[in-house]
Design a protein around this motif. Structure first.
Motif, mmCIF file in Angstrom:
data_model
loop_
_atom_site.group_PDB
_atom_site.id
_atom_site.type_symbol
_atom_site.label_atom_id
_atom_site.label_comp_id
_atom_site.label_asym_id
_atom_site.label_seq_id
_atom_site.Cartn_x
_atom_site.Cartn_y
_atom_site.Cartn_z
ATOM 1 N N TYR A 75 -6.975 11.703 -8.604
ATOM 2 C CA TYR A 75 -7.221 12.257 -9.934
ATOM 3 C C TYR A 75 -6.126 11.802 -10.875
ATOM 4 O O TYR A 75 -4.954 11.816 -10.532
ATOM 5 N N GLU A 76 -6.552 11.397 -12.074
ATOM 6 C CA GLU A 76 -5.603 10.964 -13.087
ATOM 7 C C GLU A 76 -5.926 11.668 -14.399
ATOM 8 O O GLU A 76 -7.084 12.025 -14.641
ATOM 9 N N PRO A 77 -4.926 11.893 -15.223
ATOM 10 C CA PRO A 77 -5.169 12.591 -16.489
ATOM 11 C C PRO A 77 -6.056 11.770 -17.421
ATOM 12 O O PRO A 77 -5.998 10.543 -17.421
ATOM 13 N N ILE A 78 -6.865 12.483 -18.175
ATOM 14 C CA ILE A 78 -7.692 11.827 -19.191
ATOM 15 C C ILE A 78 -6.804 11.619 -20.422
ATOM 16 O O ILE A 78 -6.213 12.581 -20.922
ATOM 17 N N PRO A 79 -6.697 10.381 -20.884
ATOM 18 C CA PRO A 79 -5.827 10.115 -22.038
ATOM 19 C C PRO A 79 -6.260 10.916 -23.272
ATOM 20 O O PRO A 79 -7.450 11.142 -23.504
ATOM 21 N N ASP A 80 -5.289 11.354 -24.028
ATOM 22 C CA ASP A 80 -5.510 12.074 -25.293
ATOM 23 C C ASP A 80 -6.303 13.362 -25.111
ATOM 24 O O ASP A 80 -7.026 13.777 -26.021
ATOM 25 N N ARG A 98 -5.961 -8.474 -8.323
ATOM 26 C CA ARG A 98 -5.136 -8.266 -9.523
ATOM 27 C C ARG A 98 -5.209 -6.803 -9.958
ATOM 28 O O ARG A 98 -4.191 -6.164 -10.221
ATOM 29 N N GLU A 99 -6.422 -6.251 -10.012
ATOM 30 C CA GLU A 99 -6.600 -4.841 -10.369
ATOM 31 C C GLU A 99 -5.958 -3.928 -9.325
ATOM 32 O O GLU A 99 -5.397 -2.887 -9.660
ATOM 33 N N ALA A 100 -6.042 -4.333 -8.059
ATOM 34 C CA ALA A 100 -5.480 -3.526 -6.975
ATOM 35 C C ALA A 100 -3.967 -3.420 -7.111
ATOM 36 O O ALA A 100 -3.384 -2.359 -6.871
ATOM 37 N N LYS A 101 -3.324 -4.503 -7.496
ATOM 38 C CA LYS A 101 -1.867 -4.476 -7.667
ATOM 39 C C LYS A 101 -1.470 -3.513 -8.785
ATOM 40 O O LYS A 101 -0.505 -2.757 -8.651
ATOM 41 N N GLU A 102 -2.227 -3.510 -9.864
ATOM 42 C CA GLU A 102 -1.971 -2.573 -10.965
ATOM 43 C C GLU A 102 -2.233 -1.133 -10.506
ATOM 44 O O GLU A 102 -1.466 -0.226 -10.832
ATOM 45 N N PHE A 103 -3.298 -0.934 -9.758
ATOM 46 C CA PHE A 103 -3.681 0.384 -9.243
ATOM 47 C C PHE A 103 -2.588 0.934 -8.325
ATOM 48 O O PHE A 103 -2.189 2.090 -8.447
ATOM 49 N N GLU A 111 0.572 0.125 -8.253
ATOM 50 C CA GLU A 111 1.756 0.436 -9.052
ATOM 51 C C GLU A 111 1.577 1.754 -9.805
ATOM 52 O O GLU A 111 2.481 2.584 -9.851
ATOM 53 N N LYS A 112 0.412 1.958 -10.368
ATOM 54 C CA LYS A 112 0.130 3.173 -11.144
ATOM 55 C C LYS A 112 0.135 4.429 -10.271
ATOM 56 O O LYS A 112 0.588 5.482 -10.691
ATOM 57 N N HIS A 113 -0.380 4.320 -9.034
ATOM 58 C CA HIS A 113 -0.530 5.478 -8.150
ATOM 59 C C HIS A 113 0.379 5.377 -6.922
ATOM 60 O O HIS A 113 0.058 5.890 -5.854
ATOM 61 N N LYS A 114 1.510 4.729 -7.091
ATOM 62 C CA LYS A 114 2.422 4.420 -5.986
ATOM 63 C C LYS A 114 2.809 5.652 -5.152
ATOM 64 O O LYS A 114 2.806 5.600 -3.924
#
Length: 97
Positions: free
Chosen positions: A53-58, A74-79, A81-84
């Motif tokens: 679960y991630e916060p809904i922006p704004d 590429r998306e997985a690497k960002e994912f 990092e974001k949810h490390k």
């Protein structure tokens, strides 16, 4: 079935130890090596396709939404990092079994 039995299950076809995956996991086609590479990367970093679960922006109410798992490396690497922290917690849990 207890956790260690699930963790130590072997594939009836090849005999290798299987990786536990959430019921949310939908495997790519056997021949889709690019997507399998993405899956391997995510699993290696502690993501077995559980709900995240991630916060809904704004959103001033602090509402959350279910994160969508990535399709590409590429998306997985960002994912990752974001949810490390989530991945690290799962890996630590696995080490304790």
């Amino acid at each position: 079935m207890i956790a260690t039995e699930v963790r130590d299950a072997t594939c009836p076809h090849c005999g290798k130890v299987m990786t536990y995956m959430s019921y949310n996991f939908r495997p790519p086609r056997k021949s889709d090596n690019t997507k399998w590479e993405t899956v391997r990367y995510l699993v290696a970093h502690g993501f077995i396709y559980n709900h995240i679960y991630e916060p809904i922006p704004d959103n001033p109410n602090g509402a959350t939404r279910t994160a969508i798992y990535p399709e590409t490396l590429r998306e997985a690497k960002e994912f990752v990092e974001k949810h490390k922290k989530i991945g690290e917690r799962y890996l630590e849990y696995q080490r304790q079994l």
